[in-house]
Design a protein around this motif. Structure first.
Motif, mmCIF file in Angstrom:
data_model
loop_
_atom_site.group_PDB
_atom_site.id
_atom_site.type_symbol
_atom_site.label_atom_id
_atom_site.label_comp_id
_atom_site.label_asym_id
_atom_site.label_seq_id
_atom_site.Cartn_x
_atom_site.Cartn_y
_atom_site.Cartn_z
ATOM 1 N N LEU A 118 2.389 1.738 -3.536
ATOM 2 C CA LEU A 118 1.377 2.228 -4.471
ATOM 3 C C LEU A 118 1.009 3.683 -4.193
ATOM 4 C CD1 LEU A 118 -0.935 -0.908 -4.672
ATOM 5 C CD2 LEU A 118 0.581 -0.029 -6.465
ATOM 6 N N THR A 119 0.873 4.034 -2.925
ATOM 7 C CA THR A 119 0.546 5.413 -2.557
ATOM 8 C C THR A 119 1.632 6.371 -3.014
ATOM 9 O OG1 THR A 119 -0.705 4.646 -0.627
ATOM 10 C CG2 THR A 119 0.019 6.943 -0.604
ATOM 11 N N GLU A 156 0.837 -1.203 0.000
ATOM 12 C CA GLU A 156 0.000 0.000 0.000
ATOM 13 C C GLU A 156 0.873 1.255 0.000
ATOM 14 O OE1 GLU A 156 -3.769 1.971 2.401
ATOM 15 O OE2 GLU A 156 -2.906 0.093 3.120
ATOM 16 N N VAL A 187 1.523 6.795 -6.852
ATOM 17 C CA VAL A 187 0.410 7.648 -7.284
ATOM 18 C C VAL A 187 0.716 9.106 -6.957
ATOM 19 C CG1 VAL A 187 -2.018 8.202 -6.861
ATOM 20 C CG2 VAL A 187 -1.328 5.826 -7.191
#
Length: 86
Positions: free
Chosen positions: A75-76, A72, A79
């Motif tokens: 991915l954060t 997570e 982005v």
């Protein structure tokens, strides 16, 4: 009316007990809100190669995160960087 030291102490303790109970209720309320917010997360099935899994696992250990938390985080960050580049 004179209140003895013992009675005054009992009153102080009762007041403190009420404050503690109020704090406990607030904590339970916040814990429930956090649990509900976490429940709002989406789940997905992710297939990774065993080598990538091992790399992420080691990285997660270094950062004191779970593997799920590390994925997570990755991915954060990806982005966020992509949004900043636009």
């Amino acid at each position: 009316m004179n209140v003895s030291k013992e009675d005054a102490r009992k009153l102080q303790l009762e007041k403190r007990l009420q404050e503690i109970k109020a704090l406990e209720a607030e904590i339970k309320k916040r814990e429930k809100a956090i649990k509900n917010a976490e429940g709002a997360k989406k789940q997905l099935l992710l297939r990774l190669s065993s080598t990538l899994w091992e790399d992420i696992s080691r990285w997660a250990d270094e950062d004191f995160r779970s593997i799920n938390g590390q994925i997570e985080f990755i991915l954060t960050e990806a982005v966020r960087k992509r949004k900043n580049n636009k």
